[in-house]
Scaffold this motif. Structure first.
Motif, PDB file in Angstrom:
ATOM      1  N   PRO A 101      34.191  27.713 -42.402  1.00 11.95           N
ATOM      2  CA  PRO A 101      33.468  28.527 -42.068  1.00 11.95           C
ATOM      3  C   PRO A 101      31.488  28.742 -42.484  1.00 11.95           C
ATOM      4  N   PHE A 102      30.693  29.169 -42.662  1.00 12.13           N
ATOM      5  CA  PHE A 102      29.184  28.877 -42.702  1.00 12.13           C
ATOM      6  C   PHE A 102      29.099  28.621 -44.235  1.00 12.13           C
ATOM      7  N   GLU A 103      28.535  28.658 -44.443  1.00  6.97           N
ATOM      8  CA  GLU A 103      27.811  28.304 -46.421  1.00  6.97           C
ATOM      9  C   GLU A 103      27.119  29.520 -45.895  1.00  6.97           C
ATOM     10  N   ASN A 104      26.425  30.004 -45.532  1.00  2.49           N
ATOM     11  CA  ASN A 104      25.867  32.093 -45.999  1.00  2.49           C
ATOM     12  C   ASN A 104      25.160  31.765 -44.356  1.00  2.49           C
ATOM     13  N   LEU A 105      24.637  33.771 -44.175  1.00  9.29           N
ATOM     14  CA  LEU A 105      24.775  33.609 -43.759  1.00  9.29           C
ATOM     15  C   LEU A 105      23.194  33.054 -43.521  1.00  9.29           C
ATOM     16  N   ASP A 106      22.255  32.747 -43.616  1.00  5.61           N
ATOM     17  CA  ASP A 106      21.310  31.753 -43.135  1.00  5.61           C
ATOM     18  C   ASP A 106      21.543  30.057 -42.247  1.00  5.61           C
ATOM     19  N   ASP A 107      22.391  30.118 -43.080  1.00  6.07           N
ATOM     20  CA  ASP A 107      23.186  28.299 -43.155  1.00  6.07           C
ATOM     21  C   ASP A 107      23.741  28.477 -41.202  1.00  6.07           C
ATOM     22  N   TYR A 108      24.237  29.951 -40.702  1.00  5.93           N
ATOM     23  CA  TYR A 108      24.824  30.532 -39.643  1.00  5.93           C
ATOM     24  C   TYR A 108      23.415  30.194 -39.041  1.00  5.93           C
TER      25      TYR A 108
ATOM     26  N   GLY B 146      23.463  40.552 -44.881  1.00  3.59           N
ATOM     27  CA  GLY B 146      23.460  42.100 -44.937  1.00  3.59           C
ATOM     28  C   GLY B 146      23.240  42.434 -43.610  1.00  3.59           C
ATOM     29  N   GLU B 147      22.737  42.714 -42.516  1.00  7.15           N
ATOM     30  CA  GLU B 147      22.219  42.700 -41.252  1.00  7.15           C
ATOM     31  C   GLU B 147      22.772  43.475 -40.164  1.00  7.15           C
ATOM     32  N   LEU B 148      23.953  41.366 -39.988  1.00  6.14           N
ATOM     33  CA  LEU B 148      24.502  41.385 -39.290  1.00  6.14           C
ATOM     34  C   LEU B 148      25.794  42.018 -39.255  1.00  6.14           C
ATOM     35  N   PRO B 149      26.137  42.230 -37.664  1.00 12.44           N
ATOM     36  CA  PRO B 149      27.666  43.109 -37.535  1.00 12.44           C
ATOM     37  C   PRO B 149      28.513  42.483 -37.783  1.00 12.44           C
ATOM     38  N   PHE B 150      29.868  42.367 -38.664  1.00 18.14           N
ATOM     39  CA  PHE B 150      31.170  41.927 -38.996  1.00 18.14           C
ATOM     40  C   PHE B 150      30.627  40.236 -39.583  1.00 18.14           C
ATOM     41  N   GLU B 151      29.953  40.467 -40.254  1.00 24.62           N
ATOM     42  CA  GLU B 151      29.519  39.036 -40.684  1.00 24.62           C
ATOM     43  C   GLU B 151      30.571  38.150 -41.342  1.00 24.62           C
ATOM     44  N   ARG B 152      31.445  39.078 -42.095  1.00 26.51           N
ATOM     45  CA  ARG B 152      33.044  38.501 -42.643  1.00 26.51           C
ATOM     46  C   ARG B 152      33.658  37.744 -41.722  1.00 26.51           C
ATOM     47  N   TYR B 153      33.696  37.916 -40.174  1.00 26.12           N
ATOM     48  CA  TYR B 153      34.168  37.050 -39.353  1.00 26.12           C
ATOM     49  C   TYR B 153      33.460  36.162 -38.818  1.00 26.12           C
ATOM     50  N   ILE B 154      32.227  36.241 -38.460  1.00 29.20           N
ATOM     51  CA  ILE B 154      31.645  35.699 -37.975  1.00 29.20           C
ATOM     52  C   ILE B 154      30.334  34.129 -38.208  1.00 29.20           C
ATOM     53  N   VAL B 155      30.541  34.742 -40.139  1.00 29.45           N
ATOM     54  CA  VAL B 155      30.292  33.851 -41.164  1.00 29.45           C
ATOM     55  C   VAL B 155      31.179  32.903 -41.019  1.00 29.45           C
ATOM     56  N   TYR B 156      32.008  34.017 -42.326  1.00 30.60           N
ATOM     57  CA  TYR B 156      32.996  33.119 -42.943  1.00 30.60           C
ATOM     58  C   TYR B 156      33.858  33.676 -42.916  1.00 30.60           C
ATOM     59  N   CYS B 157      34.542  33.325 -41.297  1.00 27.64           N
ATOM     60  CA  CYS B 157      35.785  33.104 -40.270  1.00 27.64           C
ATOM     61  C   CYS B 157      36.878  34.134 -41.212  1.00 27.64           C
ATOM     62  N   GLN B 158      36.715  35.172 -41.915  1.00 30.03           N
ATOM     63  CA  GLN B 158      38.251  35.647 -42.195  1.00 30.03           C
ATOM     64  C   GLN B 158      39.056  35.819 -40.662  1.00 30.03           C
ATOM     65  N   LYS B 159      39.963  35.410 -41.413  1.00 32.63           N
ATOM     66  CA  LYS B 159      41.219  36.106 -40.044  1.00 32.63           C
ATOM     67  C   LYS B 159      42.171  37.328 -40.045  1.00 32.63           C
ATOM     68  N   ASN B 160      41.749  37.399 -41.162  1.00 31.25           N
ATOM     69  CA  ASN B 160      42.703  38.813 -40.628  1.00 31.25           C
ATOM     70  C   ASN B 160      41.419  39.713 -40.641  1.00 31.25           C
ATOM     71  N   ILE B 161      42.246  40.878 -39.324  1.00 36.74           N
ATOM     72  CA  ILE B 161      41.061  41.705 -38.960  1.00 36.74           C
ATOM     73  C   ILE B 161      41.499  43.023 -39.726  1.00 36.74           C
ATOM     74  N   GLU B 162      40.450  43.567 -40.391  1.00 40.94           N
ATOM     75  CA  GLU B 162      41.140  45.026 -41.313  1.00 40.94           C
ATOM     76  C   GLU B 162      41.001  46.295 -40.237  1.00 40.94           C
ATOM     77  N   LYS B 163      41.256  47.252 -40.460  1.00 43.58           N
ATOM     78  CA  LYS B 163      41.285  48.236 -39.898  1.00 43.58           C
ATOM     79  C   LYS B 163      39.566  49.183 -39.835  1.00 43.58           C
ATOM     80  N   PRO B 164      39.394  49.577 -38.786  1.00 46.89           N
ATOM     81  CA  PRO B 164      38.217  50.674 -38.776  1.00 46.89           C
ATOM     82  C   PRO B 164      37.786  51.374 -40.239  1.00 46.89           C
ATOM     83  N   LEU B 165      36.960  51.133 -40.911  1.00 46.56           N
ATOM     84  CA  LEU B 165      36.652  52.176 -42.239  1.00 46.56           C
ATOM     85  C   LEU B 165      37.045  53.926 -42.214  1.00 46.56           C
ATOM     86  N   TYR B 166      37.025  54.092 -40.477  1.00 48.66           N
ATOM     87  CA  TYR B 166      37.565  55.445 -40.570  1.00 48.66           C
ATOM     88  C   TYR B 166      38.799  55.657 -40.800  1.00 48.66           C
TER      89      TYR B 166
END
Length: 841
Positions: free
Chosen positions: A217-224, A384-404
Motif C-alpha cells: 500500500p501507499f503511505e497516503n493519498l498524496d504519496d500515491y 477524500g476525492e479519489l473514488p475507491f481510495e481504499r482499494y487503489i491507495v491502500y490495496c485492500q483486497k476484500n471487495i465490499e458490497k455496494p452501499l445500497y
C-alpha cells in the motif's frame, strides 16, 4: 492431437489461388479456411515459395481489413501462425525472393510483426531473429541507393519499436519477480507545484521519481498521487529530453548535421511569421515550416503536428530553449504554405521571439494533449476525492458490497429484460405523460410491466448463463458487477466486453430504484435522504470511455435497449459529455445541444456567449481586412481613414489628384498601353518561349494570405459554438484588373501574351517590394508623382504596413477584452452544465 492435425491436408496451389481473389468475408466463411488447414499449410509452405507467396498474400489481406478486425477468426489468426512456427516461412520468403519482390515482402513482414506485437505480444519471442534479419535487409537496400530512403528509414523505425517490444517481453519472462522494496526517499518538492510543461530544469537536473508500488500500500493519498504524477510526466517528456540531448550533441559536439533523431521529429529552417497574440494559455505565434521539408514529409495518416503536441524551439541566433504546444494546426494548410500556430512558455529572462526569427523545431512523438489533462487532474485531487481510495491507495483486497446493498436486505433485481431482450423505460399503457406520473428512471416498468423475473441479488440461485445470453466467464463478471462495489473486467478483443457492459448497464438502469433509494424500507429511505442532504450528492450512472468513438458506440447500444416509443421522456435523463460526436443518433443527447436549449429557456445565460461571439466577429473582421490588404491593392478612399500620409496626399495640392491605382499604373488602361508598346516592338517571328515560361511562373505564384484564420478560429471551444463569419473583400487584385483588360474580344493571342507579361511585372512589384522607411516617406510625400515605379511601390507597401499594423493592434485590444470575458463565460458555462446534469435526476 498433433498427429490428428497433421493428417489434415494443407491448402494447395489452386486452392490458395482461389482464396486469394476472395473478399475477406468470403475467406473467413470458407470451409477451406480453418485453423487445422492454416497450421497444415504453414508446415507445407515452409519450402514452397509459390504457395507461400499466395498464402502470405491471403494472410495480409485478412489482417489489413479493418472492417473484420474484431472477427474471432481474425483475432485467433496470429496466435495460430505464431504457434505453428510461421517465422520459418517468413525467413524463407525473405531469403528466396528476388530483388524486385524483396521490398514488398519486407513491408508485409513489418506489418505482420506490428500486428503480432499488437494482438499477441506474448508470442513475439520467436520472431526476434526475423525482425533483426528484416532490418539487415533494409540496411542493404539503403546501401544500394536505388530506393526511397525516407520510406526505408520509416520501416527501420517501425522495426526498432518491434524489437523493443519483443526484447521487453523477453526480459519480463526471464526475470523472477521478487517482493518489491518500497522506495523511502521523500520528494524534493511538492508535485502540485511542478509545471506540467517541461522547463530548462528538466534538462539540467536528474528527474526525481519513484517506482510504482505493485503489492504494497501507499503511505497516503498524496504519496500515491506524487508517484503517479512524476512517472506520467516523465513518460511524457523523457522522449523529448532525449531527442534534445541527441540533437545538441550531434550539432555542437560532433559538429555535424542531424537528419533523423530517435523519439522526436526534427524541423529545420523554421521561421516566426507573425508576432505574438495573447491568449489565456500564453503568447501565441504563427510559424512557417521549410517548404522543402514539408514536400518531403509523409503527412497522410501520420501523427505529425497534431493539435496539443509538445515542442521545443531552438533559435539559430542564440543558444536558448523554449517549450510550447501546437495551438492551431491543419494538415491541408501545412501542406499548402507550411503555417501553423503555437503557444510558447517563456521563462524569466528569456528574450522575446520576434518576427522573422529562424529556429529549429523538435516535436515529441508522445502526444502531450493526452497527458496534459490527466496531469492537471492529479495535481488537483484532494483528500477524500479519489473514488475507491481504499482499494487503489491502500490495496485492500476484500471487495465490499455496494452501499445500497448494505443498507437494504433482500434486494431483488428484475432480470426479465435481460432474458427476453426486451426494451426498458416503457411508456404507460394509457399514454399518460410520465412527467405527470412523477417519472424517475426505473419506475415506469415497475408499474406497467406484467411479467417479471425477480432474482435475490446476493443469493447464489441465479438464472443460467444461457438464459442471460452470456458465456460462463461473462456470467461471472455480470454477477460481480452487480454485487461488488469495485470490479475490473478485462479481456482481449472479441471476447464480448462491450456486450457485457451493455447488459450490466441495462440491469442497473432497469432496477435503479434500489440504488436511487426509491424502493427502500422507510427507515433506510430516511437515512439515505439524510445522507444525501448532508453530502449533497446525486447518483447518476457515469460511463467513461477511452475515445469519443467508443463512447458513441456504447451510448448507441444503450439507446437500442430503451423503448423508442417513449424516447421523448427518457432522453431527458441521458446526456453525453465530451468532444465532438460523429453520430447523428447521439446528437440530441450532447451537452452542447442541452446548453443551447437551456439558454433559450433562460435568456440571461446566453449573454456571455453573445458577447464573446461579438468579440470574435470583430477580430475576424479586422483579420479579414489584413488579409485583403495582403492580396489586393487598397485605394486611397479606404487608406486615408487609417494612414495619415494618405490622408495628407488626398488634401494637398498635387500636379493631379492622388489616385493609388493610377499612381501605381494598375488600371486597365495602363496595362493595355504598356502591353501595346511592347507589342509594337516585337516582331511576329519573335521567340514565344519567354512568354510561355512567364505563364508557367504565374501558375507557381502563391500569394501568402491568412484566409483560413477566420475559418479555423478556435478561440471559443469547438464543441460549444459554430461560427463562420464571411466578410466582403476590399481593394482590387492585380489578377482582377488583368482579366478585365484581357476581356476585349478584338485582342489577338499574341497581344494577350504581352498583357500577361505586364500583369506578372506588376504582381512581382506587389509581392516583393519592401516598405519604405518612415523618414523617406516624409521626405518624398510631396513629390509622389515624380517617384520611380519601384519607389512608388515601396511607398505603397509602407501604407499597407501601417494599415495592417493598426488592425493588428485592434485585434490585440479586442483579444484582451475577450480573454477577460472568457473567464466569466467559463464560470457561466460550468454553472449551466451543473444545472443540466442536476436536472437529469
Amino acid at each position: 492431437m498433433e498427429r490428428e492435425e497433421y493428417r489434415v491436408p494443407p491448402l494447395r496451389t489452386e486452392e490458395l489461388k482461389r482464396l486469394s481473389i476472395f473478399e475477406v468475408r468470403e475467406i473467413l466463411e470458407s470451409s477451406l479456411w480453418t485453423n487445422e488447414k492454416i497450421r497444415a499449410t504453414v508446415r507445407s509452405t515452409s519450402q514452397n515459395l509459390e504457395e507461400l507467396k499466395y498464402f502470405f498474400q491471403i494472410i495480409m489481406k485478412v489482417l489489413q481489413n479493418k472492417r473484420h478486425s474484431e472477427d474471432p477468426n481474425v483475432i485467433t489468426l496470429i496466435p495460430i501462425l505464431a504457434s505453428s512456427n510461421f517465422e520459418k516461412n517468413l525467413h524463407y520468403l525473405l531469403q528466396c525472393g528476388g530483388r524486385e519482390s524483396v521490398l514488398p515482402s519486407i513491408k508485409s513482414v513489418v506489418f505482420f510483426l506490428q500486428e503480432l506485437c499488437k494482438r499477441s505480444p506474448s508470442n513475439g519471442n520467436g520472431f526476434l531473429e526475423l525482425a533483426v534479419e528484416t532490418d539487415k535487409k533494409i540496411t542493404d537496400i539503403i546501401g544500394d541507393g536505388d530506393e526511397d530512403v525516407d520510406g526505408l528509414l520509416d520501416l527501420k523505425d517501425d522495426l526498432e519499436e518491434i524489437n523493443q517490444i519483443i526484447v521487453n517481453r523477453l526480459a519480463i519472462s526471464e526475470v523472477k519477480i521478487e517482493k518489491q522494496k518500497k522506495d523511502t526517499r521523500k520528494p524534493p518538492n511538492n508535485f502540485r507545484n511542478i509545471p506540467i510543461l517541461p522547463t530548462l530544469d528538466d534538462l539540467q537536473t536528474k528527474p526525481f521519481f519513484r517506482p510504482n508500488l505493485r503489492d504494497t500500500p501507499f503511505e497516503n493519498l498524496d504519496d500515491y498521487l506524487d508517484i503517479q504524477f512524476r512517472l506520467l510526466r516523465e513518460d511524457c517528456i523523457s522522449q523529448l529530453r532525449n531527442g534534445i540531448f541527441e540533437y545538441i550533441h550531434t550539432k555542437y559536439v560532433e559538429r555535424s548535421e542531424a537528419r533523423r533523431i530517435q523519439d522526436v521529429r526534427l524541423y529545420k529552417h523554421v521561421t516566426i511569421e507573425e508576432g505574438r497574440e495573447m491568449t489565456l494559455d500564453g503568447p501565441m505565434y504563427t510559424i512557417k515550416l521549410d517548404m522543402n521539408q514539408v514536400k518531403r514529409t509523409r503527412w497522410e495518416g501520420g501523427k505529425r503536428m497534431l493539435y496539443g503536441s509538445l515542442l521545443c524551439l531552438l533559435p539559430d541566433s542564440y543558444r536558448r530553449l523554449y517549450f510550447g504546444i501546437i495551438a492551431e494546426s491543419d494538415t491541408d494548410t501545412i501542406k499548402k504554405d507550411g503555417r501553423l500556430k503555437i503557444i510558447v512558455k517563456r521563462q524569466k529572462g528569456d528574450p522575446e521571439l520576434t518576427k522573422g526569427l529562424k529556429l529549429t523545431l523538435i516535436e515529441s512523438v508522445a502526444y502531450f494533449e493526452a497527458y496534459r489533462h490527466v496531469l492537471h487532474c492529479l495535481q488537483n485531487i484532494k483528500e477524500g476525492e479519489l473514488p475507491f481510495e481504499r482499494y487503489i491507495v491502500y490495496c485492500q483486497k476484500n471487495i465490499e458490497k455496494p452501499l445500497y446493498l448494505k443498507r437494504e436486505e433482500g434486494v431483488k433485481y428484475d432480470l426479465q429484460p435481460i432474458v427476453s431482450c426486451s426494451t426498458i423505460f416503457k411508456a404507460p399503457k394509457n399514454n399518460k405523460s410520465l412527467r405527470h406520473a412523477g417519472f424517475k428512471m426505473g419506475q415506469v416498468d415497475r408499474q406497467y410491466q406484467e411479467k417479471r423475473l425477480e432474482v435475490s441479488i446476493l443469493d447464489r440461485r441465479w438464472p443460467r448463463p444461457s438464459d442471460l445470453h452470456l458465456d460462463l466467464s461473462q456470467y461471472e463478471a455480470f454477477k460481480s458487477a452487480l454485487t461488488k462495489e469495485f470490479v475490473l473486467i478485462q479481456g482481449p478483443p472479441g471476447t464480448g466486453k462491450t456486450h457485457l457492459g451493455l447488459r450490466i448497464a441495462k440491469a442497473l438502469l432497469h432496477n435503479s430504484n434500489y440504488w436511487r433509494g426509491v424502493k427502500m424500507s422507510e427507515e433506510n429511505l430516511k437515512q439515505k435522504r439524510k445522507d444525501q442532504q448532508e453530502e449533497q450528492q446525486l447518483h447518476p450512472m457515469l460511463i467513461v470511455c477511452y475515445t469519443n468513438h467508443a463512447l458513441d458506440q456504447f451510448l448507441e447500444g444503450m439507446i437500442d435497449f430503451m423503448d423508442p416509443a417513449n424516447c421523448a421522456e427518457w432522453k431527458q435523463s441521458v446526456v453525453r459529455v465530451g468532444g465532438r460526436s460523429n453520430s447523428e443518433k447521439i446528437e440530441d443527447f450532447t451537452l452542447k445541444k442541452r446548453r443551447r436549449e437551456f439558454r433559450k429557456k433562460y435568456i440571461d445565460h446566453g449573454r456571455f456567449q453573445k458577447e464573446l461571439e461579438q468579440k470574435v466577429k470583430e477580430m475576424c473582421k479586422h483579420k479579414s481586412l489584413i488579409e485583403s490588404a495582403r492580396k489586393n491593392i487598397i485605394d486611397e478612399t479606404v487608406l486615408k481613414s487609417f494612414v495619415n500620409e494618405v490622408n495628407i496626399l488626398s488634401r494637398i495640392e498635387l500636379p493631379k489628384p492622388f489616385k493609388i491605382m493610377e499612381w501605381l499604373k494598375v488600371t486597365e488602361k495602363d496595362l493595355i498601353e504598356a502591353a501595346f508598346e511592347k507589342y509594337e516592338e516585337t516582331e511576329e517571328t519573335a521567340d514565344t518561349s519567354f512568354y510561355e515560361s512567364l505563364t508557367e511562373t504565374e501558375e507557381l505564384i502563391d500569394v501568402e494570405t491568412e484566409s483560413d484564420n477566420a475559418k479555423h478560429e478556435r478561440m471559443i471551444e469547438e464543441d460549444e459554438f459554430e461560427m463562420d463569419f464571411t466578410f466582403n473583400d476590399i481593394g482590387v487584385s492585380v489578377e482582377t484588373v488583368l482579366n478585365e483588360a484581357k476581356s476585349d474580344p478584338n485582342f489577338t493571342e499574341e497581344f494577350i501574351k504581352h498583357l500577361d507579361k505586364e500583369g506578372l511585372i506588376v504582381n512581382d512589384f506587389f509581392l516583393k517590394s519592401k516598405p519604405m522607411s518612415n523618414e523617406d516617406v516624409n521626405k518624398r510625400i510631396r513629390n509622389v508623382w515624380n517617384l520611380s515605379m519601384p519607389d512608388r511601390w515601396r511607398m505603397y507597401k509602407y501604407f499597407e504596413m501601417k494599415f495592417c499594423d493598426i488592425h493588428s493592434q485592434k485585434i490585440a485590444e479586442i483579444r484582451a477584452k475577450y480573454d477577460a470575458q472568457y473567464k466569466d463565460y467559463l464560470i457561466e458555462k460550468n454553472y449551466v452544465d451543473k444545472e443540466i446534469c442536476e436536472a437529469l435526476w
